[in-house]
Design a protein around this motif. Structure first.
Motif, PDB file in Angstrom:
ATOM      1  N   ILE A  19      29.663 -32.183  -9.166  1.00  0.00           N
ATOM      2  CA  ILE A  19      29.886 -33.624  -9.134  1.00  0.00           C
ATOM      3  C   ILE A  19      29.391 -34.191 -10.451  1.00  0.00           C
ATOM      4  O   ILE A  19      28.387 -33.714 -11.004  1.00  0.00           O
ATOM      5  CB  ILE A  19      29.172 -34.272  -7.927  1.00  0.00           C
ATOM      6  CG1 ILE A  19      29.550 -35.751  -7.791  1.00  0.00           C
ATOM      7  CG2 ILE A  19      27.662 -34.080  -8.014  1.00  0.00           C
ATOM      8  CD1 ILE A  19      29.105 -36.383  -6.493  1.00  0.00           C
ATOM      9  N   GLY A  20      30.090 -35.161 -10.952  1.00  0.00           N
ATOM     10  CA  GLY A  20      29.679 -35.798 -12.197  1.00  0.00           C
ATOM     11  C   GLY A  20      28.515 -36.750 -11.957  1.00  0.00           C
ATOM     12  O   GLY A  20      28.330 -37.258 -10.848  1.00  0.00           O
ATOM     13  N   PRO A  21      27.739 -37.013 -13.006  1.00  0.00           N
ATOM     14  CA  PRO A  21      26.578 -37.888 -12.837  1.00  0.00           C
ATOM     15  C   PRO A  21      26.952 -39.305 -12.412  1.00  0.00           C
ATOM     16  O   PRO A  21      26.226 -39.925 -11.632  1.00  0.00           O
ATOM     17  CB  PRO A  21      25.903 -37.867 -14.202  1.00  0.00           C
ATOM     18  CG  PRO A  21      26.948 -37.405 -15.156  1.00  0.00           C
ATOM     19  CD  PRO A  21      27.877 -36.527 -14.364  1.00  0.00           C
ATOM     20  N   GLY A  22      28.074 -39.807 -12.907  1.00  0.00           N
ATOM     21  CA  GLY A  22      28.506 -41.154 -12.518  1.00  0.00           C
ATOM     22  C   GLY A  22      28.849 -41.236 -11.046  1.00  0.00           C
ATOM     23  O   GLY A  22      28.428 -42.174 -10.347  1.00  0.00           O
ATOM     24  N   ASP A  23      29.612 -40.254 -10.553  1.00  0.00           N
ATOM     25  CA  ASP A  23      29.968 -40.229  -9.129  1.00  0.00           C
ATOM     26  C   ASP A  23      28.726 -40.100  -8.254  1.00  0.00           C
ATOM     27  O   ASP A  23      28.590 -40.791  -7.241  1.00  0.00           O
ATOM     28  CB  ASP A  23      30.912 -39.069  -8.812  1.00  0.00           C
ATOM     29  CG  ASP A  23      32.330 -39.307  -9.270  1.00  0.00           C
ATOM     30  OD1 ASP A  23      32.675 -40.480  -9.561  1.00  0.00           O
ATOM     31  OD2 ASP A  23      33.094 -38.331  -9.332  1.00  0.00           O
ATOM     32  N   LEU A  24      27.821 -39.206  -8.642  1.00  0.00           N
ATOM     33  CA  LEU A  24      26.609 -39.013  -7.851  1.00  0.00           C
ATOM     34  C   LEU A  24      25.763 -40.284  -7.846  1.00  0.00           C
ATOM     35  O   LEU A  24      25.234 -40.684  -6.812  1.00  0.00           O
ATOM     36  CB  LEU A  24      25.807 -37.825  -8.375  1.00  0.00           C
ATOM     37  CG  LEU A  24      24.537 -37.482  -7.589  1.00  0.00           C
ATOM     38  CD1 LEU A  24      24.853 -37.219  -6.110  1.00  0.00           C
ATOM     39  CD2 LEU A  24      23.843 -36.289  -8.213  1.00  0.00           C
ATOM     40  N   ARG A  25      25.661 -40.929  -8.989  1.00  0.00           N
ATOM     41  CA  ARG A  25      24.884 -42.169  -9.084  1.00  0.00           C
ATOM     42  C   ARG A  25      25.461 -43.244  -8.173  1.00  0.00           C
ATOM     43  O   ARG A  25      24.714 -43.929  -7.464  1.00  0.00           O
ATOM     44  CB  ARG A  25      24.861 -42.640 -10.543  1.00  0.00           C
ATOM     45  CG  ARG A  25      23.788 -43.644 -10.850  1.00  0.00           C
ATOM     46  CD  ARG A  25      23.678 -43.942 -12.347  1.00  0.00           C
ATOM     47  NE  ARG A  25      23.237 -42.779 -13.096  1.00  0.00           N
ATOM     48  CZ  ARG A  25      23.983 -42.105 -13.981  1.00  0.00           C
ATOM     49  NH1 ARG A  25      25.206 -42.476 -14.262  1.00  0.00           N
ATOM     50  NH2 ARG A  25      23.497 -41.057 -14.604  1.00  0.00           N
TER      51      ARG A  25
END
Length: 90
Positions: A19-25
């Motif tokens: 998962i990308g950091p933006g999606d996880l955030r």
């Protein structure tokens, strides 16, 4: 940030999942119902092999663990992730 953040969960995704950091955030902020959050990623490999990444989920001290965990699990399951979500001490 209004509060000092603490690490509250460690997330491991299933093999071959990421998962990308933006999606996880976004998912974590939604689960916490707050923008006073952070996420970080580290590899669990030993330098010669690439292990599964591990994600740390951080929140302000005033967040509500049980409902945030329930929402985060539901969000991860809805996206088809295989995962473990481990509590850390506050």
């Amino acid at each position: 940030m209004s509060n000092q953040q603490v690490q509250v969960f460690i997330l491991h995704l299933g093999p071959q999942q990421s998962i990308g950091p933006g999606d996880l955030r976004v998912m974590w902020a939604t689960a916490c119902e707050s923008t006073d959050i952070a996420v970080s990623r580290r590899s669990t490999g030993n330098g010669h092999t690439t292990g599964r990444p591990c994600f740390s989920l951080w929140a302000g001290r005033q967040f509500h663990r049980v409902p945030a965990e329930r929402r985060m699990r539901a969000l991860l399951e809805a996206r088809g992730f295989l995962f473990t979500l481990t509590h850390t001490a506050l």
